[in-house]
Design a protein around this motif. Structure first.
Motif, PDB file in Angstrom:
ATOM      1  N   LEU A   1       0.836  -1.206   0.000  1.00  0.00           N
ATOM      2  CA  LEU A   1       0.000   0.000   0.000  1.00  0.00           C
ATOM      3  C   LEU A   1       0.870   1.254   0.000  1.00  0.00           C
ATOM      4  O   LEU A   1       0.568   2.236  -0.701  1.00  0.00           O
ATOM      5  N   ARG A   2       1.949   1.227   0.783  1.00  0.00           N
ATOM      6  CA  ARG A   2       2.867   2.378   0.793  1.00  0.00           C
ATOM      7  C   ARG A   2       3.497   2.598  -0.582  1.00  0.00           C
ATOM      8  O   ARG A   2       3.690   3.745  -1.022  1.00  0.00           O
TER       9      ARG A   2
ATOM     10  N   THR B   1      -0.053  14.858  -2.348  1.00  0.00           N
ATOM     11  CA  THR B   1       1.001  15.524  -1.600  1.00  0.00           C
ATOM     12  C   THR B   1       1.427  14.607  -0.460  1.00  0.00           C
ATOM     13  O   THR B   1       0.762  13.619  -0.129  1.00  0.00           O
ATOM     14  N   VAL B   2       2.546  14.925   0.192  1.00  0.00           N
ATOM     15  CA  VAL B   2       3.020  14.120   1.318  1.00  0.00           C
ATOM     16  C   VAL B   2       2.024  14.189   2.475  1.00  0.00           C
ATOM     17  O   VAL B   2       1.789  13.193   3.178  1.00  0.00           O
ATOM     18  N   ALA B   3       1.399  15.365   2.658  1.00  0.00           N
ATOM     19  CA  ALA B   3       0.424  15.503   3.734  1.00  0.00           C
ATOM     20  C   ALA B   3      -0.788  14.614   3.476  1.00  0.00           C
ATOM     21  O   ALA B   3      -1.318  13.945   4.385  1.00  0.00           O
TER      22      ALA B   3
ATOM     23  N   LEU C   1      -2.220   6.753   4.575  1.00  0.00           N
ATOM     24  CA  LEU C   1      -1.492   5.658   5.218  1.00  0.00           C
ATOM     25  C   LEU C   1      -1.705   5.599   6.722  1.00  0.00           C
ATOM     26  O   LEU C   1      -1.285   4.636   7.363  1.00  0.00           O
ATOM     27  N   GLY C   2      -2.334   6.617   7.295  1.00  0.00           N
ATOM     28  CA  GLY C   2      -2.536   6.634   8.736  1.00  0.00           C
ATOM     29  C   GLY C   2      -1.257   6.920   9.496  1.00  0.00           C
ATOM     30  O   GLY C   2      -1.098   6.427  10.622  1.00  0.00           O
ATOM     31  N   LEU C   3      -0.337   7.701   8.907  1.00  0.00           N
ATOM     32  CA  LEU C   3       0.932   8.036   9.546  1.00  0.00           C
ATOM     33  C   LEU C   3       0.945   9.518   9.873  1.00  0.00           C
ATOM     34  O   LEU C   3       0.165  10.319   9.339  1.00  0.00           O
TER      35      LEU C   3
ATOM     36  N   TRP D   1       8.829   8.834   2.446  1.00  0.00           N
ATOM     37  CA  TRP D   1       9.026   9.430   1.118  1.00  0.00           C
ATOM     38  C   TRP D   1      10.509   9.599   0.825  1.00  0.00           C
ATOM     39  O   TRP D   1      10.968   9.363  -0.305  1.00  0.00           O
ATOM     40  N   ARG D   2      11.301   9.981   1.847  1.00  0.00           N
ATOM     41  CA  ARG D   2      12.734  10.141   1.652  1.00  0.00           C
ATOM     42  C   ARG D   2      13.398   8.797   1.330  1.00  0.00           C
ATOM     43  O   ARG D   2      14.237   8.724   0.413  1.00  0.00           O
TER      44      ARG D   2
END
Length: 462
Positions: A12-13, A26-28, A34-36, A45-46
């Motif tokens: 999923l990630r 976006t990352v947000a 993802l629930g993070l 992401w990095r």
């Protein structure tokens, strides 16, 4: 790292990070999907930008855990298992390995075996049945059964293990016997009574030891009493209720115990190198059963012990009893043996009366009349009647003829009949009686008085 090696959350990630890479999210927004947290999503992401798909896989994947067993210990345990416990289940094998100083969890041992491509067999679960609650008190019910099995795995003679299980506490008593007989059941109950007392009831199967297949005597039928076996008679005298199970599942507690013993006890006897009944019974009494009861016995719902006190004449009750009639010479015959009653019982007038012949388990014979023990001595035996042997060559017999002056010759019966037949040939069809046949097809007896009816037929006179 291939996608097939990823977990569901890691795949999923990967999908979400691909959408972030293509600027669809976006990352947000990815952190919400993802629930993070936002900071954790930035770390994911990095790693994805620097390492690609491999960055999304957990860093400890494929590495040994901190609590993992050392490789040498693992190899030693598996080698010991193959050497001594190849047919043991994971739980039982883990117990024996722990006794040797090689502590391993049963699930760990099972996974190790699966890793070797050698799965451990598991017992099939039984079908659902209505559960019967345990009796509340110790001694309220004891289940008794015989387990027929190759206990010594071919090292010795086959035998049967008689097993008694208390329904409330799961406490077990077991001993080996040559066969499942009334004597074996007597010995088992005697041993249990010596340790705990008489139970309130016994739960057994419908074997001929406990249930009589025959028809009772006329006196029993008139009294409404069912025929009893020797074991049933003994339980009635002791006041122990004998319950006959209608199916093996009804007494499932002792049936399951038989299965456990067929697994654990067989392997224990193998490790102890026991191959005879005497040594096996000593091992059961001194070592196996005490440890087994400490491990598997449960606490009863009530702390009361409802065992009864054994009577003084328990040995006489656990016996074989039959009634026999005293002969006119004051002897009693039973099982091809003859007993002469002593003269001191002359006042009892025993001739023609019934006495009780009792044989104890040690072979002792007792004769009793209404609670009074009789004095007797055994006779060496009685001569059997010899049947007369037929003669080798039978004596020839001659046809008897009456003498010349015999009264029959004066009547001249034979000559009269012959002359009538010659004068009237049709009379030959009427038979020797010279009378026409009856309507039934039978001829009238020669000595019967006959009368003629209006139609001309002969009929016997009344």
């Amino acid at each position: 790292m291939e996608k097939l090696l990823m977990s569901q959350s890691e795949r999923l990630r990967l999908v979400v990070m691909q959408q972030v890479k293509e600027q669809e999210l976006t990352v947000a927004e990815a952190s919400e999907v993802l629930g993070l947290s936002y900071r954790q999503a930035k770390r994911v992401w990095r790693r994805y930008r620097l390492e690609g798909d491999r960055g999304l896989v957990h860093g400890l994947r494929g590495k040994p855990g901190k609590r993992a067993k050392p490789a040498k210990l693992k190899a030693r345990i598996l080698a010991r298992y193959e050497e001594r416990y190849p047919d043991f289940g994971p739980t039982l094998a883990a117990e024996y390995l722990a006794a040797e100083g090689m502590v391993v969890d049963h699930e760990t041992l099972r996974r190790w075996r699966l890793g070797q491509g050698k799965p451990m067999m598991r017992r099939r679960r039984q079908r659902h049945r209505q559960w019967r609650e345990r009796k509340p008190c110790f001694g309220a019910m004891v289940q008794l059964d015989g387990s027929h099995h190759d206990w010594f795995e071919g090292r010795g003679d086959r035998c049967v293990l008689m097993v008694m299980v208390d329904d409330a506490t799961n406490r077990v008593w077991a001993q080996f016997f040559e066969e499942e007989t009334t004597r074996a059941s007597y010995d088992m109950l005697d041993d249990w009574t010596g340790q705990h007392g008489l139970p309130q009831s016994l739960y057994v199967d419908r074997d001929s030891i406990y249930r009589c297949e025959g028809v009772g005597s006329v006196a029993d039928q008139l009294a409404g009493q069912a025929p009893q076996t020797q074991f049933g008679r003994a339980m009635k005298q002791l006041g122990v209720e004998l319950i006959l199970a209608n199916s093996p599942q009804a007494k499932g507690r002792v049936e399951r115990m038989n299965g456990v013993l067929q697994d654990r006890l067989v392997k224990a006897l193998r490790l102890e190198r026991i191959s005879d009944r005497k040594s096996a019974n000593a091992f059961l009494r001194k070592k196996f059963l005490p440890a087994f009861n400490r491990k598997f016995a449960v606490k009863a719902a009530s702390g009361a012990d409802v065992h009864q006190r054994a009577p003084r004449d328990l040995n006489e009750i656990l016996s074989w009893e039959v009634e026999r009639v005293v002969q006119r010479d004051w002897t009693v015959a039973c099982e091809s043996r003859w007993y002469q009653l002593d003269q001191q019982h002359e006042g009892l007038s025993l001739a023609g009366k019934k006495v009780l012949v009792r044989q104890l388990r040690d072979g002792t014979v007792q004769l009793e009349r209404r609670g009074v023990k009789l004095k007797w001595k055994e006779l060496p035996g009685r001569l059997a009647r010899v049947a007369a042997k037929p003669l080798a060559t039978p004596i020839p017999t001659k046809a008897w003829k009456p003498r010349a002056n015999h009264p029959w010759r004066g009547l001249r019966i034979g000559r009269m009949i012959r002359s009538n037949r010659l004068k009237n040939p049709a009379a030959l069809a009427l038979g020797d009686s010279v009378r026409p046949p009856l309507r039934s097809g039978l001829t009238t007896p020669p000595n019967a008085k006959t009368k003629t009816n209006p139609r001309g037929h002969y009929r016997p006179s009344s």
